[in-house]
Design a protein around this motif. Structure first.
Motif, PDB file in Angstrom:
ATOM      1  N   LEU A 568       0.741  -1.214  -0.101  1.00 53.16           N
ATOM      2  CA  LEU A 568       0.051  -0.065  -0.002  1.00 53.16           C
ATOM      3  C   LEU A 568       0.919   1.383   0.040  1.00 53.16           C
ATOM      4  O   LEU A 568       1.693   1.641   0.783  1.00 53.16           O
ATOM      5  CB  LEU A 568      -1.013  -0.082   1.315  1.00 53.16           C
ATOM      6  CG  LEU A 568      -2.069   1.118   1.394  1.00 53.16           C
ATOM      7  CD1 LEU A 568      -2.668   1.183   0.121  1.00 53.16           C
ATOM      8  CD2 LEU A 568      -2.762   1.059   2.520  1.00 53.16           C
ATOM      9  N   ARG A 569       0.591   2.183  -0.871  1.00 47.14           N
ATOM     10  CA  ARG A 569       1.325   3.357  -0.837  1.00 47.14           C
ATOM     11  C   ARG A 569       0.429   4.568  -1.307  1.00 47.14           C
ATOM     12  O   ARG A 569      -0.790   4.415  -1.733  1.00 47.14           O
ATOM     13  CB  ARG A 569       2.307   3.472  -2.229  1.00 47.14           C
ATOM     14  CG  ARG A 569       3.128   2.147  -2.226  1.00 47.14           C
ATOM     15  CD  ARG A 569       4.275   2.258  -1.070  1.00 47.14           C
ATOM     16  NE  ARG A 569       5.057   0.871  -1.389  1.00 47.14           N
ATOM     17  CZ  ARG A 569       6.180   0.822  -1.931  1.00 47.14           C
ATOM     18  NH1 ARG A 569       6.649   2.222  -2.654  1.00 47.14           N
ATOM     19  NH2 ARG A 569       7.139  -0.077  -2.104  1.00 47.14           N
ATOM     20  N   LEU A 570       0.853   5.591  -1.026  1.00 42.95           N
ATOM     21  CA  LEU A 570      -0.046   7.132  -1.263  1.00 42.95           C
ATOM     22  C   LEU A 570       0.899   7.961  -2.335  1.00 42.95           C
ATOM     23  O   LEU A 570       2.229   8.057  -2.121  1.00 42.95           O
ATOM     24  CB  LEU A 570      -0.310   7.611  -0.076  1.00 42.95           C
ATOM     25  CG  LEU A 570      -0.942   9.090  -0.308  1.00 42.95           C
ATOM     26  CD1 LEU A 570      -1.935   9.360   0.924  1.00 42.95           C
ATOM     27  CD2 LEU A 570      -0.062  10.263  -0.453  1.00 42.95           C
ATOM     28  N   SER A 571       0.424   8.384  -3.383  1.00 42.66           N
ATOM     29  CA  SER A 571       0.811   9.391  -4.194  1.00 42.66           C
ATOM     30  C   SER A 571       0.025  10.607  -4.146  1.00 42.66           C
ATOM     31  O   SER A 571      -0.986  10.681  -4.062  1.00 42.66           O
ATOM     32  CB  SER A 571       1.238   8.995  -5.481  1.00 42.66           C
ATOM     33  OG  SER A 571       0.020   8.877  -6.368  1.00 42.66           O
ATOM     34  N   TYR A 572       0.632  11.784  -4.336  1.00 39.63           N
ATOM     35  CA  TYR A 572      -0.258  13.072  -4.306  1.00 39.63           C
ATOM     36  C   TYR A 572       0.478  13.978  -5.360  1.00 39.63           C
ATOM     37  O   TYR A 572       1.597  13.938  -5.745  1.00 39.63           O
ATOM     38  CB  TYR A 572      -0.065  13.748  -2.929  1.00 39.63           C
ATOM     39  CG  TYR A 572       1.248  14.091  -2.348  1.00 39.63           C
ATOM     40  CD1 TYR A 572       1.930  15.133  -2.666  1.00 39.63           C
ATOM     41  CD2 TYR A 572       2.309  13.058  -1.693  1.00 39.63           C
ATOM     42  CE1 TYR A 572       3.130  15.785  -2.035  1.00 39.63           C
ATOM     43  CE2 TYR A 572       3.158  13.098  -1.189  1.00 39.63           C
ATOM     44  CZ  TYR A 572       4.003  14.554  -1.379  1.00 39.63           C
ATOM     45  OH  TYR A 572       5.192  15.054  -0.980  1.00 39.63           O
ATOM     46  N   GLY A 573      -0.711  14.927  -5.781  1.00 39.66           N
ATOM     47  CA  GLY A 573      -0.440  15.853  -6.973  1.00 39.66           C
ATOM     48  C   GLY A 573      -1.305  16.690  -7.073  1.00 39.66           C
ATOM     49  O   GLY A 573      -2.212  16.878  -5.984  1.00 39.66           O
ATOM     50  N   LYS A 574      -1.713  17.085  -8.352  1.00 41.54           N
ATOM     51  CA  LYS A 574      -2.868  17.926  -8.738  1.00 41.54           C
ATOM     52  C   LYS A 574      -3.535  17.404 -10.110  1.00 41.54           C
ATOM     53  O   LYS A 574      -3.104  16.963 -10.716  1.00 41.54           O
ATOM     54  CB  LYS A 574      -2.266  19.476  -8.487  1.00 41.54           C
ATOM     55  CG  LYS A 574      -1.417  19.908  -7.389  1.00 41.54           C
ATOM     56  CD  LYS A 574      -1.269  21.454  -7.653  1.00 41.54           C
ATOM     57  CE  LYS A 574      -0.825  22.099  -6.123  1.00 41.54           C
ATOM     58  NZ  LYS A 574      -0.467  23.598  -6.228  1.00 41.54           N
ATOM     59  N   VAL A 575      -4.774  18.188 -10.120  1.00 41.26           N
ATOM     60  CA  VAL A 575      -5.408  17.945 -11.579  1.00 41.26           C
ATOM     61  C   VAL A 575      -4.431  18.955 -12.261  1.00 41.26           C
ATOM     62  O   VAL A 575      -4.219  20.063 -11.902  1.00 41.26           O
ATOM     63  CB  VAL A 575      -6.583  18.547 -11.193  1.00 41.26           C
ATOM     64  CG1 VAL A 575      -7.733  18.620 -12.672  1.00 41.26           C
ATOM     65  CG2 VAL A 575      -7.524  17.782 -10.263  1.00 41.26           C
ATOM     66  N   ARG A 576      -4.363  18.291 -13.373  1.00 41.24           N
ATOM     67  CA  ARG A 576      -3.023  18.922 -14.233  1.00 41.24           C
ATOM     68  C   ARG A 576      -3.340  18.779 -15.727  1.00 41.24           C
ATOM     69  O   ARG A 576      -3.192  17.777 -15.912  1.00 41.24           O
ATOM     70  CB  ARG A 576      -1.877  18.765 -13.913  1.00 41.24           C
ATOM     71  CG  ARG A 576      -0.758  19.585 -14.424  1.00 41.24           C
ATOM     72  CD  ARG A 576       0.457  19.285 -13.962  1.00 41.24           C
ATOM     73  NE  ARG A 576       1.709  19.716 -14.775  1.00 41.24           N
ATOM     74  CZ  ARG A 576       2.910  19.192 -14.481  1.00 41.24           C
ATOM     75  NH1 ARG A 576       3.132  17.995 -13.988  1.00 41.24           N
ATOM     76  NH2 ARG A 576       3.898  19.816 -15.242  1.00 41.24           N
TER      77      ARG A 576
END
Length: 714
Positions: A568-576
């Motif tokens: 299990l991992r988490l990635s984060y970013g933005k609507v782009r």
């Protein structure tokens, strides 16, 4: 001022990569230390403990691994599971018949008693994780061989698994990270009574087919719904009519307020595998030897399968899931070849490794790291042709049922033939079940042709040593006649032939059976560990571990996270958005609309057909509360999150942890993403949750499902 500049430069060097790009697949237990402040700046409104907590409910409680290969999320208090259509594809196909074709027509259970149980399907809940690096690595030294090291580590892993399984209640997995420089254990709870609740028709769930796969703009309704069942006490249980929907610890609220450019987005899931630490010559080997063989073998199998699937709907149902899996990887591998070549990824890695080699040969580090790069490069040079051979062989094994089936059953028949009467009676039920399951669904003409064509490709293209049996057959150069002949002579050509052996077991007949001999030879070659490669392999494994260790110690690599490995991992970013694309009807190229779905519509086309009534819904613009502010129905949208295979079905969440979409694909321009993250091109293609709910609610009238959800509109 000079001192200040030096401080700023030093700070720039050590800042996490994620400040400059949304790169990284991060452990939940490290979020507070490594990522939380960065995520808050981008729009996260949750604490780290609201994402991951052992003792209190948190987001991690609503994220499950789906059947070992995808991700899913819990979206109601009654165990409703949301994942991709392509993740549920095999179960939907299994539950379909020519008369009740749920794959083709879609399926919506109007009540619990209408939900359908596939034969084998499970979800895995994540309970907790912890670091056991010091405990394990204190037991090994660099003077040990890799086999000695592995034996000691595996022994300790068994102890850790036993200590944390709670008497077998939990599944415990201890996994290596950073190429064996760190170790963590993960505790899971598995539920095996999982039932189909709903799915759109294949023409919606797989809209665009192979043509649109990995492409943007997309217009795909890639989702399906299942439910987790448990016993009356909420404990995992095999299927029973007495089981009840699981009352879960936490479920995701659904936000239908929509997304806009630069909105925060995070994805939790089980990414399968990345190779961000892979050496340059490993990338070169894949591009020039391994992947081309995979692509060629996959395309051959697809062509044979499609020929028969197009002729008969029952054959199409039998092979739909297998075909989809092969097609997906076929396009993926070709995309990897193109992207890695275009971006010169191997050369970029070589530059990093040249820097490392200079560092490694300084007096202080030479004894530990001095030969690392040369040892690694030598191993790849020795294994290039074997890599090509192995991938042609994998193509054969992945697509041909009868390349594996005779060996799998035959091993059991050998034990049966050697056993006394009492033991044979004990073995019969298990062997009968194995035979019955193995011959359940297949189309013999298709299987014969795939085996013949794959054997021809494998023997003609591989420059590595072939199994002795196939070296002889290769001289005949007519595998169609060869395959026809061995099927006629083999008991494995039919279920009845194998069952007859149970009545009249004869080990000599089995050992001389031509399909059994072929299958055994193929699998023996696949598992072969040539003597000449054993020491180079040992040295390579040690050197790769030291390369990763040295890259981290020296700071030459700026990667701060371990490769994905289905944890299990988490990635984060933005609507782009991507640059404006004339193929996309949307105003901003970060989403697509229902209008785009209709624009691609081609009646009776395998990939772009639609149910006829969808056109009426478009004409009436009947989108209700699921329309965006411009009155459009959004279908898919883009974020710049870092994901890979295994993230299929992962929830896309806003800063409050509310469900806004469903990840289902990446873009072809960044296909090298498993090896190197491209901050400019990397995108995740997501299914807008509003399109999901519109398809369930307005289009399919499955309002009973909508009533279960916690829906927020802001």
């Amino acid at each position: 001022m000079k001192k200040l500049n030096r401080i700023l430069i030093a700070l720039f060097i050590v800042l996490p990569t994620s400040i400059f790009a949304n790169e990284g697949m991060w452990f939940l237990m490290h979020l507070e230390r490594l990522n939380h402040r960065d995520m808050q700046k981008m729009g996260l409104q949750l604490t780290a403990k609201e994402i991951y907590s052992i003792n209190n409910q948190s987001l991690k409680d609503a994220i499950v691994q789906f059947n070992g290969g995808c991700t899913a999320s819990i979206i109601s208090s009654n165990g409703l599971v949301l994942t991709n259509h392509h993740c549920g594809y095999n179960a939907i196909a299994e539950l379909s018949t020519a008369e009740q074709n749920h794959l083709k027509n879609g399926f919506w259970a109007k009540s619990l008693d209408q939900e359908l149980k596939p034969q084998s399907l499970y979800v895995r809940f994540f309970v907790r994780m912890d670091d056991v690096s010091e405990r394990i690595l204190s037991l090994v030294t660099n003077t040990m061989s890799e086999k000695e090291r592995e034996a000691i580590i595996n022994k300790e892993i068994a102890k850790i698994q036993e200590e944390n399984s709670d008497g077998g209640k939990y599944t415990v997995s201890v996994r290596p990270f950073y190429q064996g420089n760190e170790y963590y254990y993960f505790v899971y709870e598995d539920y095996t009574d999982v039932r189909l609740v709903g799915a759109p028709s294949e023409s919606i769930g797989k809209y665009g087919g192979d043509t649109d796969n990995w492409e943007w703009p997309r217009h795909t309704g890639d989702f399906s719904l299942f439910r987790v069942y448990a016993d009356a006490n909420g404990q995992p249980s095999e299927y029973s009519e007495d089981n009840v929907p699981l009352n879960v610890n936490y479920h995701l609220p659904v936000n239908i307020g929509g997304v806009k450019e630069n909105d925060f987005a995070m994805i939790l899931g089980y990414p399968g595998r990345t190779n961000r630490w892979m050496p340059a010559e490993g990338i070169e080997q894949n591009v020039k030897y391994a992947y081309p063989a995979w692509v060629e073998g996959s395309k051959l199998s697809m062509d044979v399968m499609k020929k028969y699937m197009d002729k008969d709907e029952s054959v199409n149902l039998m092979y739909a899931s297998q075909y989809a899996g092969i097609a997906n990887y076929w396009k993926n591998r070709q995309g990897m070849i193109d992207a890695l070549t275009k971006h010169g990824t191997a050369e970029t890695k070589r530059k990093t490794e040249n820097k490392f080699d200079k560092w490694a040969n300084k007096p202080k580090y030479k004894s530990a790291y001095g030969n690392v790069i040369s040892t690694i490069n030598n191993y790849y040079k020795l294994t290039n042709e074997k890599s090509q051979h192995d991938n042609y062989l994998i193509g054969l094994l992945r697509s041909s049922k009868f390349s594996i089936l005779p060996y799998r059953i035959g091993r059991g028949l050998e034990n049966y033939a050697d056993a006394n009467e009492a033991k044979r009676k004990e073995l019969v039920p298990r062997l009968t079940a194995l035979i019955s399951n193995s011959y359940k669904e297949y189309h013999l003409p298709l299987e014969k042709e795939i085996l013949a064509e794959q054997l021809k490709l494998y023997t003609s293209k591989s420059n590595y040593s072939l199994p002795e049996l196939l070296s002889e057959v290769k001289q005949i150069n007519d595998f169609t006649d060869y395959v026809e002949a061995i099927f006629n002579l083999s008991m494995f050509g039919s279920k009845e032939g194998v069952e007859a052996f149970l009545k009249y077991p004869d080990k000599d007949i089995l050992s001389n059976d031509p399909l059994y001999k072929l299958s055994s030879a193929i699998l023996a070659k696949y598992r072969e560990q040539p003597e000449m490669l054993q020491q180079p392999l040992n040295d390579y494994q040690k050197s790769f571990r030291l390369l990763v260790e040295g890259l981290r110690e020296s700071g030459i690599s700026r990667i701060e996270y371990p490769d994905a490995n289905s944890t299990l991992r988490l990635s984060y970013g933005k609507v782009r958005a991507l640059p404006k694309d004339t193929r996309n009807d949307a105003y901003i190229n970060n989403y697509t609309t229902f209008k785009g779905v209709i624009n691609k519509y081609k009646p009776n086309d395998d990939e772009f057909d639609l149910p006829k009534d969808m056109l009426k819904f478009f004409e009436n613009k009947n989108y209700g509360r699921y329309a965006n502010k411009d009155g459009e129905l959004a279908v898919n949208f883009l974020t710049d999150n870092d994901i890979t295979g295994g993230n299929s079905g992962s929830p896309v969440l806003n800063g409050k942890g509310e469900l806004i979409g469903l990840a289902f694909d990446g873009n072809i321009e960044a296909m090298a993403g498993d090896v190197i993250f491209d901050k400019d091109l990397q995108r995740t293609i997501n299914l807008d949750i509003r399109y999901v709910l519109w398809l369930i609610d307005t289009y399919s009238n499955a309002k009973n499902i909508i009533d279960e959800l916690t829906i927020i509109n802001n």
